[in-house]
Scaffold this motif. Structure first.
Motif, mmCIF file in Angstrom:
data_model
loop_
_atom_site.group_PDB
_atom_site.id
_atom_site.type_symbol
_atom_site.label_atom_id
_atom_site.label_comp_id
_atom_site.label_asym_id
_atom_site.label_seq_id
_atom_site.Cartn_x
_atom_site.Cartn_y
_atom_site.Cartn_z
ATOM 1 N N GLN A 1 -11.897 -48.541 34.264
ATOM 2 C CA GLN A 1 -12.916 -47.695 34.868
ATOM 3 C C GLN A 1 -12.689 -46.266 34.418
ATOM 4 O O GLN A 1 -11.562 -45.758 34.417
ATOM 5 C CB GLN A 1 -12.852 -47.765 36.402
ATOM 6 N N ASP A 2 -13.762 -45.618 34.014
ATOM 7 C CA ASP A 2 -13.723 -44.189 33.727
ATOM 8 C C ASP A 2 -14.399 -43.457 34.882
ATOM 9 O O ASP A 2 -15.350 -43.957 35.466
ATOM 10 C CB ASP A 2 -14.465 -43.877 32.429
ATOM 11 N N TYR B 1 -11.564 -38.704 46.033
ATOM 12 C CA TYR B 1 -13.013 -38.867 45.920
ATOM 13 C C TYR B 1 -13.395 -40.344 45.863
ATOM 14 O O TYR B 1 -14.269 -40.804 46.602
ATOM 15 C CB TYR B 1 -13.508 -38.133 44.675
ATOM 16 N N PHE B 2 -12.740 -41.108 45.008
ATOM 17 C CA PHE B 2 -13.074 -42.526 44.890
ATOM 18 C C PHE B 2 -12.570 -43.328 46.089
ATOM 19 O O PHE B 2 -13.037 -44.444 46.332
ATOM 20 C CB PHE B 2 -12.518 -43.095 43.587
ATOM 21 N N ASN B 3 -11.657 -42.755 46.847
ATOM 22 C CA ASN B 3 -11.176 -43.403 48.069
ATOM 23 C C ASN B 3 -11.945 -42.943 49.309
ATOM 24 O O ASN B 3 -11.740 -43.456 50.400
ATOM 25 C CB ASN B 3 -9.680 -43.099 48.260
ATOM 26 N N ARG B 4 -12.841 -41.955 49.120
ATOM 27 C CA ARG B 4 -13.602 -41.334 50.212
ATOM 28 C C ARG B 4 -12.680 -40.904 51.353
ATOM 29 O O ARG B 4 -12.928 -41.184 52.527
ATOM 30 C CB ARG B 4 -14.682 -42.276 50.742
ATOM 31 N N THR B 5 -11.620 -40.191 51.005
ATOM 32 C CA THR B 5 -10.670 -39.717 51.998
ATOM 33 C C THR B 5 -10.381 -38.241 51.796
ATOM 34 O O THR B 5 -10.670 -37.667 50.749
ATOM 35 C CB THR B 5 -9.346 -40.503 51.915
ATOM 36 N N ARG B 6 -9.790 -37.650 52.806
ATOM 37 C CA ARG B 6 -9.359 -36.252 52.721
ATOM 38 C C ARG B 6 -8.078 -36.135 51.895
ATOM 39 O O ARG B 6 -7.904 -35.192 51.134
ATOM 40 C CB ARG B 6 -9.129 -35.714 54.138
ATOM 41 N N THR B 7 -7.187 -37.088 52.042
ATOM 42 C CA THR B 7 -5.891 -37.060 51.360
ATOM 43 C C THR B 7 -5.860 -38.047 50.204
ATOM 44 O O THR B 7 -6.687 -38.949 50.093
ATOM 45 C CB THR B 7 -4.764 -37.389 52.343
ATOM 46 N N SER B 8 -4.866 -37.883 49.344
ATOM 47 C CA SER B 8 -4.720 -38.753 48.185
ATOM 48 C C SER B 8 -4.127 -40.103 48.584
ATOM 49 O O SER B 8 -3.149 -40.158 49.336
ATOM 50 C CB SER B 8 -3.807 -38.095 47.153
ATOM 51 N N PRO B 9 -4.671 -41.201 48.050
ATOM 52 C CA PRO B 9 -4.071 -42.510 48.316
ATOM 53 C C PRO B 9 -2.734 -42.696 47.599
ATOM 54 O O PRO B 9 -1.982 -43.611 47.921
ATOM 55 C CB PRO B 9 -5.121 -43.494 47.784
ATOM 56 N N TYR B 10 -2.438 -41.811 46.634
ATOM 57 C CA TYR B 10 -1.178 -41.915 45.905
ATOM 58 C C TYR B 10 0.022 -41.534 46.763
ATOM 59 O O TYR B 10 1.028 -42.217 46.800
ATOM 60 C CB TYR B 10 -1.197 -41.028 44.655
#
Length: 294
Positions: free
Chosen positions: A7-8, A71-80
């Protein structure tokens, strides 16, 4: 070794759009530091299209989505790493993914004369500017030129891009826009008003060519407010709002009811956000207000 891209774009990248010849005022617009705040992202992309069509004087840099992973997780924080990007500037080149991202964005914004950081405060919120106007003299002049009618003094949480930029000697502020939550919704009315207001600002900075007649050269009237205060439910009950976000109310105004108890304004205030009718539990937020400065 084979690298498979399924995915790009990559979630560890961000796009910077640059316009102008670099000779003159440099303005940077950032958005998407919090991935769910999509009214802000939409406004930034409107400006990408505008400057693609019309060009720019000086230099304009736009980063519509700073935090691709959020952005792609639709969250305030990073999923990483679950870090809030807007609490860790200037970042760390040797830190976690979010720390490295903050460091990179920090480096890309160092040359700017102005940084306008776009955010969202929820569909139950309103549009206003967060500023350090009492700490830095130039901030009062900047928000008057920007022209948004309501300015709230920042609570001062360290690690915010605009705050750390101000501490480093730059002119920067944060615009809170209606929308974002829930689920990344876009408020088109708030976006349109913000876009038009920033167009005027770009005329003032000279990044948009304009005639002497319509050039914005004077300060706009704004209301200054103190730091935000949160009115929370003292017990479980049905909260019913009586007022609207984005409006000023006098001391003693009934803002809503929790069961049959009046929730009143403790001072002359600006309603930054007010919840929908719902059952509130003890300690939950009902209203976000800022005291109007005398």
């Amino acid at each position: 070794m084979e690298t498979v891209t399924y995915q790009d774009p990559s979630l560890s990248t961000y796009d910077i759009y640059e316009f102008g010849n670099g000779e003159g005022t440099e303005v940077v617009i950032t958005a998407g530091i919090h991935g769910v705040e999509q009214t802000a992202i939409y406004v930034a992309r409107l400006f990408v299209k505008y400057f693609e069509d019309h060009g720019a004087n000086g230099k304009v840099k736009i980063i519509p989505v700073c935090n691709q992973a959020a952005y792609f997780n639709r969250t305030r924080t990073s999923p990483y790493d679950q870090l809030d990007l807007n609490r860790i500037f200037p970042g760390d080149a040797n830190g976690t993914q979010s720390m490295q991202l903050a460091h990179s964005i920090w480096q890309d914004t160092r040359g700017a004369d102005y940084i306008i950081d776009l955010h969202c405060c929820g569909q139950h919120g309103s549009t206003y500017v967060m500023s350090l106007y009492s700490q830095f003299e130039h901030q009062s002049a900047l928000v008057k030129l920007l022209g948004f009618p309501d300015v709230v003094h920042s609570g001062g949480a360290r690690g915010q891009l605009f705050l750390e930029a101000c501490e480093a000697g730059q002119q920067a502020l944060l615009v809170e826009l209606k929308g974002g939550q829930p689920d990344g919704m876009i408020d088109f009315d708030a976006a349109d008003k913000c876009f038009k207001q920033l167009l005027n600002f770009f005329k003032y900075t000279g990044n948009i060519a304009t005639t002497d007649i319509d050039k914005i050269v004077k300060a706009h009237p704004v209301r200054f407010h103190e730091r935000m205060t949160t009115l929370k439910a003292e017990h479980h009950g049905l909260f019913v709002p009586y007022v609207n976000a984005g409006v000023h109310y006098e001391h003693g105004t009934i803002l809503g009811k929790l069961n049959n108890e009046n929730i009143t304004a403790p001072f002359d205030c600006y309603i930054a956000a007010i919840n929908y009718p719902r059952y509130c539990f003890s300690g939950e937020r009902m209203v976000r207000i800022a005291k109007t400065k005398d």
